[in-house]
Enzyme design. Structure first.
Site, PDB file in Angstrom:
ATOM      1  N   GLY A  33      -0.497   4.584   0.214  1.00  0.00           N
ATOM      2  CA  GLY A  33      -1.315   5.734   0.590  1.00  0.00           C
ATOM      3  C   GLY A  33      -1.999   6.349  -0.616  1.00  0.00           C
ATOM      4  O   GLY A  33      -2.587   5.640  -1.442  1.00  0.00           O
ATOM      5  N   LYS A  53       0.855  -1.193   0.000  1.00  0.00           N
ATOM      6  CA  LYS A  53       0.000   0.000   0.000  1.00  0.00           C
ATOM      7  C   LYS A  53       0.889   1.240   0.000  1.00  0.00           C
ATOM      8  O   LYS A  53       1.877   1.298   0.718  1.00  0.00           O
ATOM      9  CB  LYS A  53      -0.886  -0.002   1.253  1.00  0.00           C
ATOM     10  CG  LYS A  53      -1.855  -1.178   1.315  1.00  0.00           C
ATOM     11  CD  LYS A  53      -2.597  -1.228   2.641  1.00  0.00           C
ATOM     12  CE  LYS A  53      -1.695  -1.634   3.783  1.00  0.00           C
ATOM     13  NZ  LYS A  53      -2.370  -1.724   5.083  1.00  0.00           N
ATOM     14  N   GLY A 113      -6.229   1.960   5.358  1.00  0.00           N
ATOM     15  CA  GLY A 113      -5.541   0.708   5.037  1.00  0.00           C
ATOM     16  C   GLY A 113      -6.394  -0.513   5.398  1.00  0.00           C
ATOM     17  O   GLY A 113      -6.453  -1.493   4.647  1.00  0.00           O
ATOM     18  N   ASP A 114      -7.068  -0.436   6.524  1.00  0.00           N
ATOM     19  CA  ASP A 114      -7.923  -1.549   6.963  1.00  0.00           C
ATOM     20  C   ASP A 114      -9.146  -1.672   6.054  1.00  0.00           C
ATOM     21  O   ASP A 114      -9.582  -2.777   5.726  1.00  0.00           O
ATOM     22  CB  ASP A 114      -8.381  -1.323   8.408  1.00  0.00           C
ATOM     23  CG  ASP A 114      -7.216  -0.985   9.320  1.00  0.00           C
ATOM     24  OD1 ASP A 114      -6.249  -1.758   9.323  1.00  0.00           O
ATOM     25  OD2 ASP A 114      -7.269   0.053  10.000  1.00  0.00           O
TER      26      ASP A 114
HETATM   27  P1  AMP Z   1      -4.740   2.663   9.822  1.00  0.00           P
HETATM   28  O1  AMP Z   1      -5.056   4.125   9.665  1.00  0.00           O
HETATM   29  O2  AMP Z   1      -5.210   1.819   8.663  1.00  0.00           O
HETATM   30  O3  AMP Z   1      -3.325   2.436  10.222  1.00  0.00           O
HETATM   31  O4  AMP Z   1      -5.621   2.152  11.065  1.00  0.00           O
HETATM   32  C1  AMP Z   1      -5.804   2.918  12.212  1.00  0.00           C
HETATM   33  C2  AMP Z   1      -6.602   2.106  13.213  1.00  0.00           C
HETATM   34  O5  AMP Z   1      -5.738   1.133  13.804  1.00  0.00           O
HETATM   35  C3  AMP Z   1      -7.131   2.985  14.335  1.00  0.00           C
HETATM   36  O6  AMP Z   1      -8.551   2.919  14.329  1.00  0.00           O
HETATM   37  C4  AMP Z   1      -6.541   2.390  15.608  1.00  0.00           C
HETATM   38  O7  AMP Z   1      -7.503   2.210  16.617  1.00  0.00           O
HETATM   39  C5  AMP Z   1      -5.964   1.053  15.191  1.00  0.00           C
HETATM   40  N1  AMP Z   1      -4.664   0.794  15.838  1.00  0.00           N
HETATM   41  C6  AMP Z   1      -3.683   1.688  16.117  1.00  0.00           C
HETATM   42  N2  AMP Z   1      -2.636   1.087  16.746  1.00  0.00           N
HETATM   43  C7  AMP Z   1      -2.972  -0.226  16.868  1.00  0.00           C
HETATM   44  C8  AMP Z   1      -2.329  -1.385  17.427  1.00  0.00           C
HETATM   45  N3  AMP Z   1      -1.133  -1.315  18.016  1.00  0.00           N
HETATM   46  N4  AMP Z   1      -2.967  -2.568  17.343  1.00  0.00           N
HETATM   47  C9  AMP Z   1      -4.177  -2.661  16.759  1.00  0.00           C
HETATM   48  N5  AMP Z   1      -4.838  -1.622  16.239  1.00  0.00           N
HETATM   49  C10 AMP Z   1      -4.262  -0.413  16.274  1.00  0.00           C
END
Ligand code: AMP
Length: 305
Positions: A205, A203, A236-237
């Site tokens: 961005g 990915k 990303g998710d």
């Molecule tokens: P992304 O922007 O795709 O990196 O995802 C951000 C999401 O990941 C946020 O909603 C956070 O709550 C979650 N997140 C951040 N740090 C962690 C971690 N260490 N383990 C699991 N989820 C996380």
């Protein structure tokens, strides 16, 4: 009928600061974004944990998207909390705090009805927990894993073990270099594939994503370049959720299906960034999804006859 997809990952209450404002206690976490995104394409089985403080209204979002929550544990205590602040250049952000809370003692338990799910998405959480989920599914036809720099730093051995058991790895370009120790994307992907996954999605961005599928030429997918990026959290998710939702709906994981999945992932991720938290992602009309896919078709057209 589409195949079912099991999503395991974090559910969080996020505090977000972007150049467009701030929001507190947004429903977040890797599993939330991935589950909402996948739910537009296939039935989703959610495996995660929240505390007793998790608001009912937040829980109802999963119901609205028809995400199955039999695998969502509610444990006495506080929900996982994460805070982030984006720079003016929203490709950059700082983590303000990470409070594990109920995550500290979490061990995912799959309800019996989830075990026969055909597709598994191990969204970003500790790789040892991702492995625990893999051990509880019968014989999924497609498994994918997402990770982050934190786990590459502090749980590398667990991560490498999990990589040996999956079909596809999602990560960003920096993580690909960090995990492989290589200096460019092609050699990084070769090294990552040697660790197990047949396919890798890198990915990048707002610059899109690249699919390195088993035995195929790399496939480069641009994004819809929006002027209205309000909050990139969870993009990303949501990309991975949309991607795997399509793999579940298609019933196969051919090279063509994976390329189509790149489009679906890109479309869901782009909507996610338009409002704070998952506000936009949980209420997407089908016509808008279709229209944005059309935009991608136009901007991807080959300019020679
Ligand atoms: P992304 O922007 O795709 O990196 O995802 C951000 C999401 O990941 C946020 O909603 C956070 O709550 C979650 N997140 C951040 N740090 C962690 C971690 N260490 N383990 C699991 N989820 C996380």
């Amino acid at each position: 009928m589409a195949d079912r997809i099991v999503v395991v990952g974090s559910i969080a209450l996020d505090t977000l600061h972007t150049p467009h404002g701030s929001a507190e206690d947004c429903v977040g976490g890797s599993a939330s974004y991935a589950a909402f995104a996948a739910s537009y394409h296939a039935p989703v089985n959610l495996v995660a944990v929240v505390g007793t403080d998790f608001p009912q209204a937040a829980r109802e979002l999963f119901g609205q998207r028809k995400v199955d929550t039999e695998g969502l544990e509610v444990v006495e205590g506080q929900t996982f909390r994460w805070g982030g602040r984006y720079h003016e250049d929203m490709n950059r952000r700082d983590t303000l705090f990470t409070e594990l809370n109920v995550f500290e003692d979490f061990h995912p338990k799959l309800p019996d009805s989830y075990r026969s799910s055909e597709v598994v998405f191990l969204a970003n959480i500790h790789p040892a927990l991702q492995m625990e989920v893999l051990e509880q599914v019968d014989a999924p036809r497609f498994t994918a894993l997402d990770t982050m720099n934190l786990w590459i730093d502090i749980a590398r051995d667990d991560l490498v073990k999990a990589l040996g058991c999956i079909d596809l790895l999602f990560l960003n370009d920096e993580e690909a270099m960090q995990l492989s120790g290589e200096g460019n994307i092609s050699s990084a992907v070769r090294a990552l594939k040697a660790m197990g996954p047949k396919s890798v999605v890198v990915k990048k961005g707002e610059h899109g994503a690249v699919l390195f599928a088993d035995g195929n030429e790399p496939y480069v997918q641009p994004t819809v370049l929006l002027e209205s990026v309000v909050d990139p959290t969870g993009a990303g998710d949501a990309f991975a959720g949309g991607f795997l939702g399509h793999v579940a709906r298609s019933g196969d994981a051919s090279a063509e299906t994976l390329r189509q999945a790149m489009v679906q992932g890109t479309v869901t991720a782009s909507f996610t960034t338009e409002e704070f938290g998952p506000d936009r992602l949980v209420k997407l009309p089908e016509q808008e999804i279709d229209a944005r896919r059309e935009v991608l078709r136009r901007i991807s057209a080959w300019p020679f006859a």
